[in-house]
Design an enzyme around this catalytic site. Structure first.
Site, PDB file in Angstrom:
ATOM      1  N   ARG A 185      60.486 -30.158  23.678  1.00  0.00           N
ATOM      2  CA  ARG A 185      60.661 -30.710  22.340  1.00  0.00           C
ATOM      3  C   ARG A 185      59.678 -31.851  22.041  1.00  0.00           C
ATOM      4  O   ARG A 185      60.009 -32.799  21.334  1.00  0.00           O
ATOM      5  CB  ARG A 185      62.102 -31.202  22.118  1.00  0.00           C
ATOM      6  CG  ARG A 185      63.162 -30.143  22.296  1.00  0.00           C
ATOM      7  CD  ARG A 185      63.011 -28.997  21.300  1.00  0.00           C
ATOM      8  NE  ARG A 185      63.998 -27.968  21.581  1.00  0.00           N
ATOM      9  CZ  ARG A 185      63.778 -26.914  22.364  1.00  0.00           C
ATOM     10  NH1 ARG A 185      62.603 -26.754  22.941  1.00  0.00           N
ATOM     11  NH2 ARG A 185      64.701 -26.012  22.567  1.00  0.00           N
ATOM     12  N   SER A 262      70.048 -29.829  16.016  1.00  0.00           N
ATOM     13  CA  SER A 262      70.513 -30.575  17.186  1.00  0.00           C
ATOM     14  C   SER A 262      69.949 -31.993  17.111  1.00  0.00           C
ATOM     15  O   SER A 262      68.730 -32.185  17.132  1.00  0.00           O
ATOM     16  CB  SER A 262      70.038 -29.889  18.470  1.00  0.00           C
ATOM     17  OG  SER A 262      70.620 -28.608  18.574  1.00  0.00           O
ATOM     18  N   GLU A 367      66.328 -36.231  18.574  1.00  0.00           N
ATOM     19  CA  GLU A 367      65.273 -35.248  18.351  1.00  0.00           C
ATOM     20  C   GLU A 367      64.538 -35.497  17.038  1.00  0.00           C
ATOM     21  O   GLU A 367      63.316 -35.367  16.983  1.00  0.00           O
ATOM     22  CB  GLU A 367      65.862 -33.835  18.383  1.00  0.00           C
ATOM     23  CG  GLU A 367      64.819 -32.745  18.393  1.00  0.00           C
ATOM     24  CD  GLU A 367      65.390 -31.399  18.769  1.00  0.00           C
ATOM     25  OE1 GLU A 367      64.910 -30.395  18.229  1.00  0.00           O
ATOM     26  OE2 GLU A 367      66.300 -31.324  19.602  1.00  0.00           O
TER      27      GLU A 367
END
Length: 375
Positions: A185, A262, A367
Site C-alpha cells: 500500500r 479500509s 491508509e
C-alpha cells in the site's frame, strides 16, 4: 507575467487563474466544497479549482502553477483523501483525463479514468488480470501511488509502465515499476508531490482467465482451490458481491459506502516484534486464540480488522446516533453517516487506533492521505 500575477494570488486569484484556464483549456470554478469529490463526502473548499479533461491541459496547468510557486492539491477520484473541514489553502487541480485504450495483452488508462471502468472494460474485452481489483473506488492514476491491492492481487505485479510529470523539471517520461519503490500500500509517489501520474499501462492475460486465486475467501466463494485460474468475468462478479457485502462498492444510498475504504493498513511486524504482540494478544484473549498471520519478506502481516474487533470495537461503533462510525458491515471502514465532519471522523480514527495500541501494542497506520488535518 504568470509569476507576477501569481504573486498577487491571495488578492486577485480569478484573474491569474483565468489566464491559466484559457491558455490550457481547463475549467475554472471557485468556492466548490471538496466534499463533492471525495467518497467520504467530507472536506471544505480550495482557493479555486481547475478541472483538466485531457493530459495536455493537466500538464500545462500543473507546470504553470509550479513555475509560479503556487500551492496545489491534485485531486483524482477522491477515494483515498481525508480533507479538513476548513478546506485547503491551495489551488485544486482536478484530474479528469479519462481515456482507456486496450491492446491485445494490455490496457493504457489515463490518470483520471474511473478505476472500475478500466477493470470492466478489460474483462468485457476478454482480458484477465484485473478482475480481483473490481469495485475499488477512485481513479487509475492513484493505483500505483497506493499500490492498490485486493483479494491477493496488487497493481504493482501487473504494471508495465507509468507516465509521470516530473514537477521539478517539467519533464514528462515513462518509468518502469522498479523505479517506483512499490511496497504494501505504498510507493515513492505516496506522500510526495515530486511527480504526478498521467497514465498507467498494465499487462493483462489474453486468454481471459484470472490471476491465480490466492485469497482463501475468494477461492472458497468460487468453489475453487487456491492457485486456480477461473474466467475473469466470473471472478469479477464474485469479487463485486464480496465487496458489496462489506460496504466496499460505492452506493450513494448506502452510508456504509461513504468511506475511504479500509481506513487502516494491515500491520506488518518484523520477526523480533511478533512474539511480543502475540503474547499481548494471548494475555487478553487466551492462549488458544487463533491469530490470522500472513508471513512475507518484510515480516508477518496481521489483520487490522481482526485486531480492531478483538480490541472491543464492533460494527457500527459507537452507535446509531453517531455522525461518524464504523461501518455496519466491516469494522475496517470508518464512515460518514450523512452529517459527519472531518473532525468527527478523525476523532473516531484516533479512538480506534489508540484502542488497538492499548490492547495489543500495535499502532495502526491510516491508509488515506490527510490534507489540512491529521490523525
Amino acid at each position: 507575467m504568470l509569476r507576477a500575477m501569481f504573486g498577487r494570488l491571495p488578492f486577485d486569484p480569478v484573474q491569474a487563474l483565468s489566464v491559466i484556464a484559457a491558455d490550457f483549456g481547463a475549467e475554472l470554478s471557485e468556492g466548490v466544497p471538496l466534499s463533492r469529490f471525495t467518497t467520504l463526502r467530507l472536506g471544505g473548499p480550495g482557493r479555486a479549482m481547475l478541472t483538466c479533461r485531457d493530459t495536455d491541459a493537466l500538464v500545462g496547468v500543473v507546470r504553470a502553477l509550479d513555475a509560479a510557486g503556487t500551492r496545489t492539491l491534485v485531486l483524482g477520484g477522491g477515494s483515498n483523501l481525508v480533507i479538513a473541514d476548513e478546506g485547503v489553502d491551495a489551488v485544486v487541480v482536478r484530474v479528469a483525463n479519462d481515456a482507456i485504450r486496450l491492446g491485445p495483452d494490455s490496457v493504457l488508462a489515463e490518470a483520471g479514468a474511473v478505476w472500475d471502468d478500466v477493470v470492466a472494460r478489460t474483462v468485457e474485452a476478454g482480458l484477465g488480470g484485473l478482475e480481483c481489483l473490481s469495485g475499488i473506488p477512485g481513479s487509475a492514476g492513484a493505483t500505483p501511488v497506493q499500490n492498490v491491492g485486493a483479494y491477493g492481487v496488487e497493481v504493482g505485479t501487473l504494471l508495465r509502465r507509468v507516465q509521470l510529470l516530473d514537477r521539478g523539471t517539467g519533464e514528462v517520461r515513462w518509468v518502469t515499476p522498479d523505479r517506483l519503490g512499490l511496497g504494501y500500500r505504498t510507493s515513492v509517489l505516496k506522500h510526495s508531490d515530486a511527480a504526478l501520474v498521467l497514465a498507467v499501462e498494465l499487462d493483462l492475460r489474453p486468454d481471459g482467465l484470472s490471476e491465480p486465486l490466492r485469497y482463501r475467501e475468494l477461492a472458497n466463494a468460487m468453489g475453487a482451490e487456491e492457485g486456480e485460474r477461473r474466467p475473469a468475468a466470473k471472478v469479477r462478479e464474485v469479487v463485486l458481491g464480496l465487496r458489496a457485502g462489506k460496504g466496499m462498492v460505492l452506493d450513494a444510498a448506502d452510508h456504509d459506502t461513504w468511506s475511504a475504504g479500509s481506513f487502516f493498513t494491515n500491520p506488518v511486524l518484523p520477526g523480533d516484534r511478533l512474539p511480543t504482540v502475540l503474547a499481548a494478544i494471548a494475555a487478553r484473549l487466551g492462549d488458544d486464540v487463533r491469530v490470522p498471520q500472513f508471513p512475507g519478506d518484510a515480516g508477518t502481516k496481521l489483520s487490522a480488522g481482526w485486531l480492531i474487533e478483538r480490541a472491543g470495537f464492533t460494527k457500527g461503533h459507537p452507535g446509531p446516533d453517531a455522525a461518524a462510525r464504523l461501518s455496519t458491515k466491516h469494522t475496517l471502514a470508518l464512515t460518514n453517516r450523512g452529517s459527519a465532519s472531518t473532525a468527527d471522523l478523525l476523532a473516531l480514527a484516533r479512538e480506534v487506533r489508540d484502542g488497538v495500541q492499548d490492547a495489543f501494542g500495535v499502532r495502526l497506520e491510516p491508509e488515506p492521505v490527510t490534507v489540512g488535518c491529521a490523525i
